[in-house]
Design a protein around this motif. Structure first.
Motif, short mmCIF file in Angstrom:
data_model
loop_
_atom_site.label_atom_id
_atom_site.label_comp_id
_atom_site.label_asym_id
_atom_site.label_seq_id
_atom_site.Cartn_x
_atom_site.Cartn_y
_atom_site.Cartn_z
N PRO A 29 0.83 -1.20 0.00
CA PRO A 29 0.00 0.00 0.00
C PRO A 29 0.87 1.26 0.00
N THR A 98 -6.92 -1.92 0.95
CA THR A 98 -5.80 -1.11 0.43
C THR A 98 -5.94 -0.92 -1.08
N ASP A 100 -4.81 1.45 -2.81
CA ASP A 100 -3.73 2.30 -3.31
C ASP A 100 -2.40 1.54 -3.38
N ARG A 101 -2.46 0.25 -3.69
CA ARG A 101 -1.24 -0.54 -3.76
C ARG A 101 -0.37 -0.11 -4.94
#
Length: 176
Positions: A29, A98, A100-101
């Protein structure tokens, strides 16, 4: 001979400047998405990260994440070409905390972020547009349909998003 040396030098440069092993590239992330355990409001975010390997010099990969109010996870929607090669749909949706990896070693950046009531109103429209996406089982790096065609399509079907993809979102014009 000179042409051959130029080609060899270019090949060496490309291989030296790109991550050639997608299996070990970071998918951690980035820490730029609101924590779904903390953020109770609805959230819509669009991310972009440099495409994998040498393609990242020219293009980005984009994806959309939505979180309903009170939800403890995001739903991520993206188009991935290798899925078609495996006989699967290019369009892939999944739940995660998550969204936004890193995209195989490339840190994403937010291209759009909407929270609250407006996000809550737009998420059902996004879901409908995802359902209606016409190129679910197709992928072509250029001119498209590809990973950037998908959010461009969503932006056209849900103009209230105000989604403006950057020039490096190659394939976004295919949706036109």
């Amino acid at each position: 001979m000179k042409k051959r040396l130029t080609i060899l030098a270019l090949a060496a440069l490309i291989s030296a400047c790109s991550n050639s092993d997608w299996r070990t590239a970071s998918r951690e992330p980035a820490g730029i998405a609101p924590d779904p355990q903390q953020e109770q409001a609805a959230v819509i975010e669009v991310y972009g990260a440099d495409a994998f390997s040498w393609r990242g010099w020219f293009a980005i990969h984009t994806w959309i994440a939505t979180k309903e109010a009170g939800a403890d996870q995001y739903k991520v929607h993206e188009v991935v070409g290798w899925r078609v090669q495996r006989g699967q749909s290019a369009l892939y949706s999944y739940n995660t905390a998550t969204p936004d990896r890193y995209w195989f070693g490339a840190k994403p950046e937010k291209l759009l972020s909407i929270k609250g009531e407006k996000a809550a109103e737009l998420i059902p429209k996004i879901d409908k547009a995802v359902e209606d996406y016409p190129w679910k089982n197709e992928y072509k790096v250029f001119p498209g349909p590809n990973s950037n065609t998908f959010p461009a399509w969503i932006g056209q079907k849900v103009p209230e998003l105000g989604l403006d993809l950057p020039f490096s979102a190659i394939g976004s014009g295919y949706a036109d």
